[in-house]
Write a protein that holds these residues in place. Sequence first.
Motif, PDB file in Angstrom:
ATOM      1  N   ARG A 134     131.443  50.648 155.768  1.00 35.99           N
ATOM      2  CA  ARG A 134     130.787  50.529 157.068  1.00 35.99           C
ATOM      3  C   ARG A 134     130.000  49.224 157.107  1.00 35.99           C
ATOM      4  O   ARG A 134     129.807  48.571 156.086  1.00 35.99           O
ATOM      5  CB  ARG A 134     129.814  51.703 157.291  1.00 35.99           C
ATOM      6  CG  ARG A 134     130.362  53.063 156.992  1.00 35.99           C
ATOM      7  CD  ARG A 134     131.152  53.657 158.118  1.00 35.99           C
ATOM      8  NE  ARG A 134     130.275  54.161 159.173  1.00 35.99           N
ATOM      9  CZ  ARG A 134     130.728  54.727 160.288  1.00 35.99           C
ATOM     10  NH1 ARG A 134     132.024  54.839 160.491  1.00 35.99           N
ATOM     11  NH2 ARG A 134     129.894  55.182 161.207  1.00 35.99           N
ATOM     12  N   ARG A 155     124.545  52.443 160.490  1.00 35.67           N
ATOM     13  CA  ARG A 155     125.811  52.063 159.871  1.00 35.67           C
ATOM     14  C   ARG A 155     126.912  52.303 160.889  1.00 35.67           C
ATOM     15  O   ARG A 155     126.903  53.312 161.593  1.00 35.67           O
ATOM     16  CB  ARG A 155     126.067  52.856 158.588  1.00 35.67           C
ATOM     17  CG  ARG A 155     124.997  52.658 157.539  1.00 35.67           C
ATOM     18  CD  ARG A 155     125.206  53.542 156.316  1.00 35.67           C
ATOM     19  NE  ARG A 155     126.277  53.066 155.461  1.00 35.67           N
ATOM     20  CZ  ARG A 155     127.386  53.737 155.180  1.00 35.67           C
ATOM     21  NH1 ARG A 155     127.582  54.924 155.743  1.00 35.67           N
ATOM     22  NH2 ARG A 155     128.297  53.244 154.385  1.00 35.67           N
ATOM     23  N   ALA A 157     131.242  51.529 162.378  1.00 33.55           N
ATOM     24  CA  ALA A 157     132.657  51.384 162.032  1.00 33.55           C
ATOM     25  C   ALA A 157     133.047  49.910 161.953  1.00 33.55           C
ATOM     26  O   ALA A 157     132.617  49.097 162.778  1.00 33.55           O
ATOM     27  CB  ALA A 157     133.512  52.106 163.065  1.00 33.55           C
ATOM     28  N   GLY A 164     131.870  44.332 162.286  1.00 32.13           N
ATOM     29  CA  GLY A 164     132.760  44.861 161.257  1.00 32.13           C
ATOM     30  C   GLY A 164     133.989  44.005 161.056  1.00 32.13           C
ATOM     31  O   GLY A 164     134.420  43.767 159.921  1.00 32.13           O
TER      32      GLY A 164
END
Length: 276
Positions: A134, A155, A157, A164
């Motif tokens: 994550r 946190r 994806a 990310g």
Amino acid sequence: MSPTKTTASAAGTADEVSAPATARAGDRSGTVRKGLTLLELLANYPHGATAGQIVAESGYAFSTCYRLLTTLVDSGFAEYDTATKQYRLGLLVFHMGQKVATARGYSGTALPVLRRLTEATGESSLLAVLDGDRFLTVHTVDGPNHRITTDPGDRGALHTSSLGRALLAFSPQDTRDELVATIDLVPRTDRSRTDRDGLRRILEETRQRGWACQDQEHDEGMCAVAVPVMTPGGPLVAALALAAPVYRCDLAGLERHIPLLNDAAAQLASQLPQRP
């Protein structure tokens, strides 16, 4: 009694003592893991959660949860509100987090850079690091006209967010390949991409142009662009993003700020300590 028998007896006693000791060590290890799991669950409820909620999410027996929560409260890692009958993280956790943030340069170094970036663009800025499978948000500065939905400590994806994707794209190849092959590609909105080949193509495009983006794939009504924070010739340190609600700034509008985003990332790269 012969020496042989004495040796055997001593060995037998040692075996009898060491086996329970090993079992006790295993029990302690399991208890610690369960306690840490409850701390993580409490982090998802910043305003508090009942014991029943913690039991349901953890899957542990009520007696186990109650005992561990009581220990966390007694040690200062959690607090219990007798009026609402809810548990929440204690100030000791905040204190420890501030120590980590200061040691890594997130407070004194990163926050001023994010503030200047938000002042120059009028949009919200976010800094995140790779944390397992994550991204971990370490700092945010809200734009003057809106508030973003991510807070420090959250946190998120990797596959649906600009942060990310930037962290994935510019991580070492072995790390990137393993994460792309194993992370859970759960959709967050109707626009979320959930196929691994598609994600690989997105990451390759991200590496080629030097920045990542998402358009309402991570949160409805929000778009974002992100760039890696990398030391010259060194490893990935973090990812820096600008985010905005689409009603006031679309993706094309955010892309016009990428030069400023890169300048801010370069400042951070020269000032933040490298992660071990």
